[in-house]
Design a protein around this motif. Structure first.
Motif, PDB file in Angstrom:
ATOM      1  N   SER A 353     -19.628 105.704  -5.836  1.00 58.65           N
ATOM      2  CA  SER A 353     -20.686 106.712  -5.656  1.00 58.65           C
ATOM      3  C   SER A 353     -20.502 107.905  -6.491  1.00 58.65           C
ATOM      4  N   ARG A 354     -19.335 108.132  -7.079  1.00 52.63           N
ATOM      5  CA  ARG A 354     -19.216 109.334  -8.077  1.00 52.63           C
ATOM      6  C   ARG A 354     -19.811 109.057  -9.451  1.00 52.63           C
ATOM      7  N   ILE A 355     -19.442 107.622  -9.756  1.00 48.76           N
ATOM      8  CA  ILE A 355     -19.945 107.263 -11.064  1.00 48.76           C
ATOM      9  C   ILE A 355     -21.610 107.409 -10.938  1.00 48.76           C
ATOM     10  N   GLU A 356     -22.195 106.926  -9.991  1.00 47.24           N
ATOM     11  CA  GLU A 356     -23.563 106.608  -9.814  1.00 47.24           C
ATOM     12  C   GLU A 356     -24.154 108.033  -9.761  1.00 47.24           C
ATOM     13  N   ALA A 357     -23.482 108.964  -9.011  1.00 50.15           N
ATOM     14  CA  ALA A 357     -23.986 110.374  -9.014  1.00 50.15           C
ATOM     15  C   ALA A 357     -23.901 110.799 -10.413  1.00 50.15           C
ATOM     16  N   ALA A 358     -22.918 110.614 -11.309  1.00 51.58           N
ATOM     17  CA  ALA A 358     -22.524 111.233 -12.784  1.00 51.58           C
ATOM     18  C   ALA A 358     -23.732 110.693 -13.578  1.00 51.58           C
ATOM     19  N   ILE A 359     -23.988 109.331 -13.366  1.00 50.93           N
ATOM     20  CA  ILE A 359     -25.028 108.629 -14.074  1.00 50.93           C
ATOM     21  C   ILE A 359     -26.230 109.269 -14.101  1.00 50.93           C
ATOM     22  N   GLN A 360     -26.648 109.552 -12.648  1.00 50.62           N
ATOM     23  CA  GLN A 360     -27.987 109.917 -12.213  1.00 50.62           C
ATOM     24  C   GLN A 360     -28.047 111.353 -12.792  1.00 50.62           C
ATOM     25  N   GLU A 361     -27.111 112.277 -12.862  1.00 51.56           N
ATOM     26  CA  GLU A 361     -27.182 113.660 -13.251  1.00 51.56           C
ATOM     27  C   GLU A 361     -27.611 113.443 -14.957  1.00 51.56           C
ATOM     28  N   GLU A 362     -26.869 112.670 -15.370  1.00 48.62           N
ATOM     29  CA  GLU A 362     -27.256 112.339 -16.911  1.00 48.62           C
ATOM     30  C   GLU A 362     -28.611 112.145 -17.194  1.00 48.62           C
ATOM     31  N   LEU A 363     -29.089 111.114 -16.425  1.00 54.34           N
ATOM     32  CA  LEU A 363     -30.455 110.274 -17.029  1.00 54.34           C
ATOM     33  C   LEU A 363     -31.460 111.143 -16.233  1.00 54.34           C
ATOM     34  N   GLY A 364     -31.167 111.573 -15.282  1.00 53.13           N
ATOM     35  CA  GLY A 364     -32.349 112.103 -14.446  1.00 53.13           C
ATOM     36  C   GLY A 364     -32.311 111.771 -12.642  1.00 53.13           C
ATOM     37  N   PRO A 365     -32.792 112.569 -11.682  1.00 52.97           N
ATOM     38  CA  PRO A 365     -33.000 111.871 -10.381  1.00 52.97           C
ATOM     39  C   PRO A 365     -33.912 110.734 -10.352  1.00 52.97           C
ATOM     40  N   GLN A 366     -34.948 110.861 -11.022  1.00 53.04           N
ATOM     41  CA  GLN A 366     -35.835 109.659 -11.055  1.00 53.04           C
ATOM     42  C   GLN A 366     -35.189 108.130 -11.330  1.00 53.04           C
ATOM     43  N   VAL A 367     -34.126 108.223 -12.090  1.00 60.58           N
ATOM     44  CA  VAL A 367     -33.554 107.029 -12.297  1.00 60.58           C
ATOM     45  C   VAL A 367     -32.996 106.272 -11.099  1.00 60.58           C
ATOM     46  N   GLU A 368     -33.129 104.978 -10.779  1.00 62.23           N
ATOM     47  CA  GLU A 368     -32.574 104.201  -9.864  1.00 62.23           C
ATOM     48  C   GLU A 368     -31.264 103.774 -10.392  1.00 62.23           C
ATOM     49  N   VAL A 369     -30.037 104.271  -9.562  1.00 66.95           N
ATOM     50  CA  VAL A 369     -28.752 103.725 -10.322  1.00 66.95           C
ATOM     51  C   VAL A 369     -28.046 102.943  -8.932  1.00 66.95           C
ATOM     52  N   GLU A 370     -27.611 101.750  -9.362  1.00 69.51           N
ATOM     53  CA  GLU A 370     -26.976 100.670  -8.371  1.00 69.51           C
ATOM     54  C   GLU A 370     -25.523 100.190  -8.952  1.00 69.51           C
ATOM     55  N   SER A 371     -24.503 100.226  -8.168  1.00 68.25           N
ATOM     56  CA  SER A 371     -23.220  99.591  -8.649  1.00 68.25           C
ATOM     57  C   SER A 371     -22.834  98.518  -8.009  1.00 68.25           C
ATOM     58  N   HIS A 372     -21.920  97.524  -8.437  1.00 69.99           N
ATOM     59  CA  HIS A 372     -21.503  96.652  -7.852  1.00 69.99           C
ATOM     60  C   HIS A 372     -19.753  96.564  -8.224  1.00 69.99           C
ATOM     61  N   ILE A 373     -19.269  96.571  -6.759  1.00 75.36           N
ATOM     62  CA  ILE A 373     -17.661  96.849  -6.630  1.00 75.36           C
ATOM     63  C   ILE A 373     -17.116  95.367  -6.895  1.00 75.36           C
ATOM     64  N   GLU A 374     -16.241  95.423  -7.944  1.00 79.98           N
ATOM     65  CA  GLU A 374     -15.436  94.261  -8.402  1.00 79.98           C
ATOM     66  C   GLU A 374     -13.744  94.879  -8.020  1.00 79.98           C
ATOM     67  N   PRO A 375     -12.978  93.702  -7.642  1.00 79.35           N
ATOM     68  CA  PRO A 375     -11.722  94.146  -7.567  1.00 79.35           C
ATOM     69  C   PRO A 375     -11.070  94.078  -9.025  1.00 79.35           C
ATOM     70  N   LEU A 376     -10.407  94.811  -9.117  1.00 77.14           N
ATOM     71  CA  LEU A 376      -9.506  94.992 -10.760  1.00 77.14           C
ATOM     72  C   LEU A 376      -8.040  94.403 -10.199  1.00 77.14           C
ATOM     73  N   VAL A 377      -7.655  93.510 -10.935  1.00 77.87           N
ATOM     74  CA  VAL A 377      -6.208  92.985 -10.756  1.00 77.87           C
ATOM     75  C   VAL A 377      -5.281  94.246 -11.170  1.00 77.87           C
ATOM     76  N   VAL A 378      -4.247  94.391 -10.281  1.00 76.62           N
ATOM     77  CA  VAL A 378      -3.353  95.301 -10.580  1.00 76.62           C
ATOM     78  C   VAL A 378      -2.672  95.246 -11.712  1.00 76.62           C
ATOM     79  N   PRO A 379      -2.598  96.267 -12.826  1.00 79.41           N
ATOM     80  CA  PRO A 379      -1.857  96.086 -14.010  1.00 79.41           C
ATOM     81  C   PRO A 379      -0.376  96.081 -13.939  1.00 79.41           C
TER      82      PRO A 379
END
Length: 469
Positions: A353-379
Motif C-alpha cells: 500500500s505504501r508503494i501504491e500510494a507513492a506511485i499514485q502521488e507521482e502519477l496523479g490521483p486519477q491513475v489506477e494502481v494495483e499491486s500483486h504481492i509475491e514472496p521473496l526468498v530470504v537472502p
C-alpha cells in the motif's frame, strides 16, 4: 596515464616557483636602482629625480612585500584558512596601491611648493643621465618580465608590481625630459614634470585599486561563469547547469557548480558524470578548482516504467512485471511487489500500500494502481550441496519435462542446494534465439511450475535460458 588533476597540480607548482623567482630578482634590482637614483638626485638637486629615487625606494618595500605575499599565498589550506591563502596577493596589491597614492600626493605637494617659492634650480650631470638610462632599461625589462609572468600565472601581486614598474619607466623618461628642459634654460620643467608624474602614479594606483578591490570582494572574472556553463553542458549525462559561482583567490579561481541530472540514474552513474565534468573543467581551466553538486530532475521523456522503478528503488522494495495500460479516460499501472516470505499478510499489505500510494502521488490521483504481492526468498540462506542422487532425480525431471516442449531443450548445469526454507534449484536450458524474451520467460515459468508440482520440497527454482547454438 596522467590525469588532468595531476597535470594541473604540476603546472600550478611550476607557476608558483616562477612567481617567487621573478619577485626575488625584482627586489635586488630595486635596491640597486634606489641607491643609484638617490645619489644622482642629491648631486643634481632634481626633484623629479629624487621623486624617482623615492619611488624606487618604495619599490624595494613593495617588491619585498610582493615576494612575501606570493610565498604566503602558495601555502596550502589549513583549519583557519580553509580556502587557502591566495587572498594575501590581493592584500599585498592593495597595500602597494596605498603606497602609490601616498607617493603621488607627496610629490605633487613638493612640486607645487617649489613652483610657489621659485626654487626650481637643478644641476644635470652625465652621471645622472647614465643612471636614468640604466633605470629605463632595467624597468622596461622588469615590466615586461613581471607582466608576462603575471599574465601566465594570473598573479595579482605580480600584476601590481608590473604596473608599478611601468610608472617607474615613464617617470624616468620624464626626468630625462626635465634634464633636457633644464639644459635649454627651463629649470621649472623639473617641478612641472614631477607633478605630472604624480598624477600618472595616482592614475596607475586607481586602476590597480579597482582591480584589487574587485578581487577582495569576490567579483567573478568576466565571462568565466558562461565558459564554465558551456563546458559542463557539453559533458554526457548533464541535463543542464543550475548554478555557477566563481571567485578569484590569488592566482586561482574557486567555484561551485550544480549540475542537473536525470533522477532515474543510479548513484554510480551520477558519480561518473561528476567525475567527467570535473575532468573537463580541470583540462580547460587548470587554475580553477570546482566543487560539483548535482540535482536530480524529472525529464520530459521519462517513461511510466522508469518512474515506477524509481519510486520502488526509493522505497527499497523490488518490483517487476510492471504493466501500463492506457484506458479510455485513465491510466492503469499494475506490478508485482516482492516482500519477505516470512512477513505476515498484514505487514506485507502495508508495504504494498505504501508503494501504491507513492506511485499514485507521482502519477496523479486519477491513475489506477494495483499491486500483486509475491514472496521473496530470504537472502543469505544457509545451505549445502544436495547428494548426487537427489540432483540426478531433479535433473531427470527437468529433462523429461522439456522433452515434449517445442520451445525449451538441452537442460544442463543443474545444481541443487538444501536450505532451511527448502531446496533451491538452479539450471540452464536452451531456446530458439529468434523468440522474444516474454515468450521464453513464459516457457521457463511453465517448466518451473511442472517441476515444483512433482517436487514440492523445492522452495525456489531459477532457470537460465540460453540461445541455441
Amino acid at each position: 596515464m596522467t590525469s588532468p588533476a595531476t597535470t594541473a597540480a604540476e603546472t600550478r607548482r611550476d607557476a608558483e616557483r616562477r612567481k617567487e623567482r621573478v619577485a626575488l630578482v625584482s627586489i635586488f634590482v630595486s635596491v640597486a636602482l634606489t641607491a643609484a637614483k638617490g645619489v644622482a638626485g642629491v648631486a643634481t638637486g632634481s626633484l623629479a629625480l629624487l621623486t624617482d629615487a623615492a619611488n624606487s625606494l618604495l619599490d624595494v618595500a613593495a617588491t619585498t612585500m610582493t615576494w612575501l605575499a606570493v610565498r604566503t599565498a602558495h601555502k596550502p589550506a589549513d583549519e583557519e584558512h580553509q580556502y587557502g591563502h591566495g587572498k594575501f596577493e590581493s592584500l599585498s596589491a592593495l597595500v602597494e596601491t596605498a603606497f602609490l597614492f601616498l607617493l603621488s600626493g607627496v610629490v605633487a605637494v613638493e612640486g607645487l611648493r617649489r613652483l610657489a617659492t621659485g626654487r626650481t634650480e637643478i644641476e644635470p650631470s652625465w652621471f645622472a643621465v647614465g643612471v636614468l638610462v640604466a633605470a629605463i632599461l632595467l624597468d622596461g625589462w622588469r615590466w615586461w618580465t613581471l607582466r608576462r609572468v603575471a599574465k601566465e600565472t594570473n598573479s595579482e601581486a605580480l600584476a601590481a608590481d608590473a604596473l608599478h614598474f611601468s610608472s617607474d619607466l615613464v617617470n624616468s623618461v620624464f626626468v630625462l625630459a626635465a634634464f633636457g628642459a633644464a639644459a635649454l634654460g627651463y629649470p621649472q620643467a623639473d617641478a612641472l614634470i614631477a607633478i605630472g608624474v604624480s598624477f600618472f602614479i595616482a592614475f596607475a594606483g586607481f586602476r590597480l585599486a579597482r582591480r584589487t578591490i574587485d578581487a577582495l570582494l569576490d567579483r567573478a572574472p568576466r565571462g568565466l561563469a558562461e565558459r564554465v556553463t558551456a563546458i559542463a553542458e557539453g559533458v554526457a549525462g548533464v541535463v543542464g547547469v543550475d548554478r555557477v559561482r566563481v571567485r578569484p583567490v590569488g592566482a586561482r579561481v574557486l567555484g561551485e557548480i550544480n549540475l542537473k541530472v536525470s533522477r532515474t540514474l543510479p548513484l554510480d552513474r551520477v558519480a561518473a558524470i561528476k567525475e567527467r565534468a570535473g575532468g573537463a573543467l580541470a583540462a580547460a581551466l587548470p587554475e580553477a578548482e570546482f566543487t560539483i553538486t548535482t540535482t536530480p530532475v524529472q525529464l520530459d521523456d521519462e517513461t511510466i516504467l522508469e518512474r515506477v522503478m524509481l519510486i520502488a528503488a526509493r522505497q527499497r522494495v523490488p518490483v517487476h512485471h510492471v504493466t501500463v495500460q492506457n484506458l479510455e479516460r485513465r491510466l492503469s499501472v499494475s506490478f508485482d511487489v516482492e516482500v519477505d516470505s516470512r512477513l505476515s499478510l498484514g505487514t506485507a499489505h502495508e508495504v504494498a500500500s505504501r508503494i501504491e500510494a507513492a506511485i499514485q502521488e507521482e502519477l496523479g490521483p486519477q491513475v489506477e494502481v494495483e499491486s500483486h504481492i509475491e514472496p521473496l526468498v530470504v537472502p543469505h540462506l544457509e545451505g549445502r550441496e544436495a547428494d548426487a542422487a537427489l540432483v540426478s532425480r531433479i535433473a531427470g525431471t527437468l529433462a523429461e519435462a522439456t522433452r515434449d516442449d517445442r520451445g525449451l531443450s538441452g537442460v544442463h548445469s543443474v545444481r541443487v542446494r538444501k536450505t532451511p526454507a527448502g531446496l533451491v534449484v538452479n539450471y540452464h536450458c536452451r531456446a530458439d534465439p529468434a523468440l522474444d524474451v516474454a515468450s521464453v520467460h513464459d516457457m521457463v515459468d511453465a517448466l518451473d511450475r511442472r517441476v515444483r508440482a512433482l517436487h514440492p520440497e523445492i522452495a525456489r527454482i531459477v532457470g537460465h535460458a540460453e540461445p541455441q547454438r
